[in-house]
Design a protein around this motif. Structure first.
Motif, PDB file in Angstrom:
ATOM      1  N   ASP A  71     -34.218 -21.625  -5.059  1.00 42.54           N
ATOM      2  CA  ASP A  71     -33.633 -22.491  -6.086  1.00 42.54           C
ATOM      3  C   ASP A  71     -32.524 -21.718  -6.794  1.00 42.54           C
ATOM      4  O   ASP A  71     -32.738 -21.106  -7.838  1.00 42.54           O
ATOM      5  CB  ASP A  71     -34.720 -22.926  -7.077  1.00 42.54           C
ATOM      6  N   THR A  72     -31.330 -21.754  -6.216  1.00 38.55           N
ATOM      7  CA  THR A  72     -30.223 -20.967  -6.771  1.00 38.55           C
ATOM      8  C   THR A  72     -29.855 -21.433  -8.167  1.00 38.55           C
ATOM      9  O   THR A  72     -29.518 -20.617  -9.034  1.00 38.55           O
ATOM     10  CB  THR A  72     -29.002 -21.050  -5.841  1.00 38.55           C
ATOM     11  N   ASP A  73     -29.907 -22.747  -8.410  1.00 41.33           N
ATOM     12  CA  ASP A  73     -29.608 -23.246  -9.757  1.00 41.33           C
ATOM     13  C   ASP A  73     -30.618 -22.706 -10.769  1.00 41.33           C
ATOM     14  O   ASP A  73     -30.250 -22.297 -11.876  1.00 41.33           O
ATOM     15  CB  ASP A  73     -29.625 -24.782  -9.774  1.00 41.33           C
ATOM     16  N   GLY A  74     -31.907 -22.727 -10.399  1.00 38.66           N
ATOM     17  CA  GLY A  74     -32.938 -22.198 -11.286  1.00 38.66           C
ATOM     18  C   GLY A  74     -32.766 -20.709 -11.534  1.00 38.66           C
ATOM     19  O   GLY A  74     -32.947 -20.224 -12.662  1.00 38.66           O
ATOM     20  N   GLN A  75     -32.410 -19.960 -10.488  1.00 36.04           N
ATOM     21  CA  GLN A  75     -32.171 -18.528 -10.654  1.00 36.04           C
ATOM     22  C   GLN A  75     -30.966 -18.279 -11.552  1.00 36.04           C
ATOM     23  O   GLN A  75     -30.980 -17.380 -12.401  1.00 36.04           O
ATOM     24  CB  GLN A  75     -31.951 -17.874  -9.285  1.00 36.04           C
ATOM     25  N   ALA A  76     -29.920 -19.083 -11.381  1.00 35.50           N
ATOM     26  CA  ALA A  76     -28.723 -18.927 -12.219  1.00 35.50           C
ATOM     27  C   ALA A  76     -29.047 -19.199 -13.685  1.00 35.50           C
ATOM     28  O   ALA A  76     -28.570 -18.483 -14.581  1.00 35.50           O
ATOM     29  CB  ALA A  76     -27.620 -19.867 -11.730  1.00 35.50           C
ATOM     30  N   ALA A  77     -29.855 -20.233 -13.928  1.00 37.71           N
ATOM     31  CA  ALA A  77     -30.232 -20.547 -15.313  1.00 37.71           C
ATOM     32  C   ALA A  77     -31.052 -19.412 -15.918  1.00 37.71           C
ATOM     33  O   ALA A  77     -30.858 -19.045 -17.091  1.00 37.71           O
ATOM     34  CB  ALA A  77     -31.023 -21.854 -15.352  1.00 37.71           C
TER      35      ALA A  77
END
Length: 779
Positions: A199-205
């Protein structure tokens, strides 16, 4: 604009709008899925799960630099406090003692159901005497001081063994009560996100939140000047996505501007320049839409490849506008479209071969290219003439093309020098055939050397696991999975005792099977019997049995207790440890047992065969993830070679069927083969190790170059190449070189490889096609 043209424009705009809606709702990804197999083996399936969902994939390693040890410790505590309450994180650890309190309390309360040492022999007279004496001896050490308050409750030392299990493996140093680097110059933290590694979006957040909380923490008095560094799989994924986005944007703008300037010089008419965008935009959008609908996710590298496809898609509009000006639409369709159509067909065969790859990245590239080229060609053939209308004519087309005629006429003079160069390249490739290819998948990684160095340094400071080696167990239910983990653990324990491996982790350490808990409970004697045994065991000893009533009470409480469950671990780091290693799958349960090399053997690894022998019959599957990666890359190379050969064979068959002449077929194919040989030899001689995407670039060189070779094949049947045709071939070649060539300056290895191969390959394909073109003898 006529009514027919207006209707065609409206239909095209509607189709583009619908495509844009689909793209808006398409998921784009830059994670490692691009490199993972679509049909994995059992071992590869574990590797895929670990990379996407495993505990290690969710770890972020943090270091705080600058200031003195006290300032770094204050910042570490403030950051841990700020992150602990955030829902984005499962655990935040920095070595503070209070972080272990909750886990210690659970271990103390359930120690007799958790400890593997609890057996009937442990509670015999001799067993009690030995255990109590060991605990008394421990009190004289620094570690024993921590357990002195628990001696009356736990004289057999079960808690000591269980807590030591929390600190398995290499542990970070401590300064000022928090973790520190080996040199003491950095405070260290270890964070595990709730977002999956995929989950790249979750990691970025999560990463953005860490940075924000660190900024708030260092805003406190006396903490300015501190710096935060991070690394981990999630960080790599976020950085990779950002790099690809920046590269795609930069290279797309660069290639688009260069192509626009070139076409502006050739066309000298803004309207034609804008109309040229129609097949380009159509092909680009159609490629993303089809890939998104078929695969569900579009990889960022695929989009980057699409930026290069601009140079290929624009060729068809160039052919139409440059060639049809003097002839008109009808004559162009009759005279030139069959050649262009055959070129499109060869490109489709080349790109289409990639569709059958088990490597999702290659399959996406093939589908994107196939869809984009086909759409651009169809739009050029059926829509562009309607939008352009009659009377499209380039005033300088013949004049510009006429300047190229002497070059083509005298190209044959280069045959022998080029043939000699090709022979040198062939000898070079034969001599270096064993070291042409990069040996592992790391060649495709977007991680820079500095990022890899930082990751290695932080990992060494924290003793963070790399999870290279593991045993994997599958079972239909949780109880069976835990029992299997206990059997495998007993076998691995022998290897630990023998010094062959450094240790292993198991969910059964903190969540034993019901069978194991029941057996341990049955080992606990009743109160009266335990008091009698204690009296005998401790007679004449330094510790009186009368002082151990709390121990007797705890043993009786354990005898009456229910089994420990996963819910009993909530609120502690033990829950995370169990959940990371005990996984529920659609078809049952999986257990992961990560293995650590013995101290001093980190570089040499572990004795694989000894582990396999120890696990034989236990139902556990041993996996070396690095070995699986290397084997996977070897499979990809072999598959890509086979698919490339199949694509080239399909091109040869198609050309042979249409040309119906071995001499003409050789005139088309030999220049393409020679172009590939020269490019490969040149790349390797310049120090570039070839990998999987260079091979794809070779296939694309053949597919793209065949378009130029087919135009020169017209000479074989006595059809002269007029000035407009020469100009269209030259311009199309330059736009292809620009579209693909700019990728050679990309820092993304996948894009760089394609650009470095196809860019020069297209130039050589054009040159060699002109030099070795078969010409019909004059009557």
């Amino acid at each position: 604009m006529t009514g027919s043209a207006l209707r065609a424009l409206l239909v095209w705009l509607l189709a583009m709008l619908l495509g844009a809606v689909v793209v808006w709702n398409t998921r784009f990804s830059a994670d490692v899925s691009f490199f993972l197999p679509s049909r994995p083996t059992a071992e590869q399936a574990v590797m895929v799960d670990q990379l996407r969902e495993g505990a290690v994939s969710r770890l972020l390693m943090l270091s705080i630099e600058g200031g003195d040890a006290g300032q770094r410790a204050r910042a570490s505590r403030a950051l841990r406090t700020a992150l602990t309450g955030a829902s984005d994180f499962a655990t935040v650890q920095n070595g503070e003692a209070e972080g272990l309190d909750a886990a210690r309390d659970v271990l103390l309360r359930h120690r007799y159901l958790l400890s593997t040492a609890v057996t009937p022999e442990r509670f015999s007279v001799e067993g009690l005497r030995s255990a109590v004496n060991n605990s008394i001896d421990l009190l004289s050490s620094s570690a024993g001081l921590l357990f002195k308050p628990y001696l009356a409750r736990d004289p057999t030392g079960e808690l000591v063994e269980l807590v030591s299990g929390l600190n398995a493996g290499v542990q970070p140093d401590q300064r000022e009560g928090v973790w520190a680097s080996r040199d003491g110059e950095r405070a260290m933290l270890l964070v595990q996100t709730r977002a999956l590694g995929s989950d790249t979006d979750g990691q970025a957040a999560a990463i953005a939140l860490i940075r924000a909380r660190f900024a708030e923490a260092t805003a406190l008095p006396g903490l300015d000047g501190l710096r935060l560094q991070m690394s981990g799989p999630g960080m790599f994924a976020v950085q990779s996505r950002a790099t690809i986005q920046q590269e795609v944007t930069r290279l797309s703008i660069l290639s688009s501007l260069a192509i626009a300037l070139l076409l502006g010089f050739i066309y000298r008419r803004t309207r034609l320049l804008l109309l040229t965008l129609v097949p380009v935009l159509s092909g680009t959008l159609a490629g993303v839409v089809v890939v998104g609908l078929v695969h569900g996710t579009v990889f960022g590298i695929t989009v980057g490849f699409g930026a290069a496809l601009i140079g290929e898609a624009v060729d068809y509009a160039i052919y139409y506008f440059v060639q049809s000006g003097r002839l008109g639409q009808a004559s162009w369709r009759e005279r030139y479209w069959p050649t262009i159509r055959l070129g499109v067909l060869t490109s489709l065969f080349g790109f289409g071969a990639l569709l059958f790859s088990g490597f999702p990245g290659l399959a996406q590239l093939g589908l994107y290219a196939l869809t984009g080229v086909l759409t651009a060609a169809v739009v050029t053939r059926y829509l562009l003439p309607r939008l352009a209308g009659p009377g499209v004519h380039l005033h300088d087309g013949a004049r510009l093309g006429r300047r190229l005629r002497p070059l083509v006429a005298h190209a044959g003079a280069l045959r022998w020098p080029l043939l000699a160069l090709v022979l040198v390249a062939a000898a070079y490739l034969a001599q270096h055939r064993n070291d042409l290819w990069y040996p592992n998948l790391s060649a495709l990684s977007t991680v820079s050397a500095s990022e890899a160095e930082l990751d290695g340094r932080l990992r060494a400071d924290l003793g963070a696991p790399d999870a290279r080696y593991m045993a994997v167990i599958t079972a239909p239910d949780r109880e069976s999975a835990l029992q299997a983990a206990e059997r495998a653990g007993a076998q691995l324990k022998r290897l630990v005792d023998a010094g062959l491996i450094g240790g292993f982790d198991s969910p059964a350490r903190f969540l034993p099977s019901d069978a194991a808990q029941n057996a341990r409970r049955a080992s606990l004697p009743p109160a009266d019997e335990l008091r009698a045994r204690l009296a005998l065991a401790l007679a004449d000893g330094p510790l009186s049995a009368g002082r151990l009533q709390p121990f007797v009470d705890d043993v009786q409480a354990a005898r009456a207790s229910t089994n420990l469950t996963r819910q009993d671990l909530d609120g502690t780091g033990l829950a995370l440890a169990v959940d990371a290693l005990l996984l529920q799958r659609p078809g049952g349960w999986s257990v992961l047992l990560p293995l650590r090399p013995a101290p001093g053997d980190a570089d040499t690894g572990i004795p694989v065969q000894a582990v396999r022998d120890a696990l034989a019959g236990s139902g556990a599957l041993f996996i070396d993830l690095k070995g699986e990666f290397d084997a996977l890359y070897g499979e990809y190379i072999q598959e890509a070679i086979q698919l490339s050969a199949a694509g080239c064979l399909a091109i040869v068959v198609a050309l042979a069927f249409v040309l119906r002449s071995g001499r003409r077929l050789a005139g088309v194919m030999l220049p393409l083969v020679m172009a590939v040989m020269l490019v490969v030899a040149g790349l390797h001689a310049s120090g570039e190790r070839l990998h999987l995407l260079h091979l794809v670039g070779m296939l694309l060189t053949v597919a793209v170059g065949s378009n130029y070779a087919l135009f020169f094949d017209r000479l074989a049947v006595g059809e002269p190449l007029d000035d407009e045709t020469l100009l269209s071939i030259a311009v199309a070649s330059v736009t292809t070189v620009i579209g693909f060539g700019v990728l050679a300056w990309s820092s993304v290895p996948v894009l760089h490889a394609i650009g470095a191969t196809v860019g020069p390959g297209a130039v050589l394909a054009l040159l060699l096609s002109a030099v070795f073109a078969v010409r019909k003898p004059a009557a």
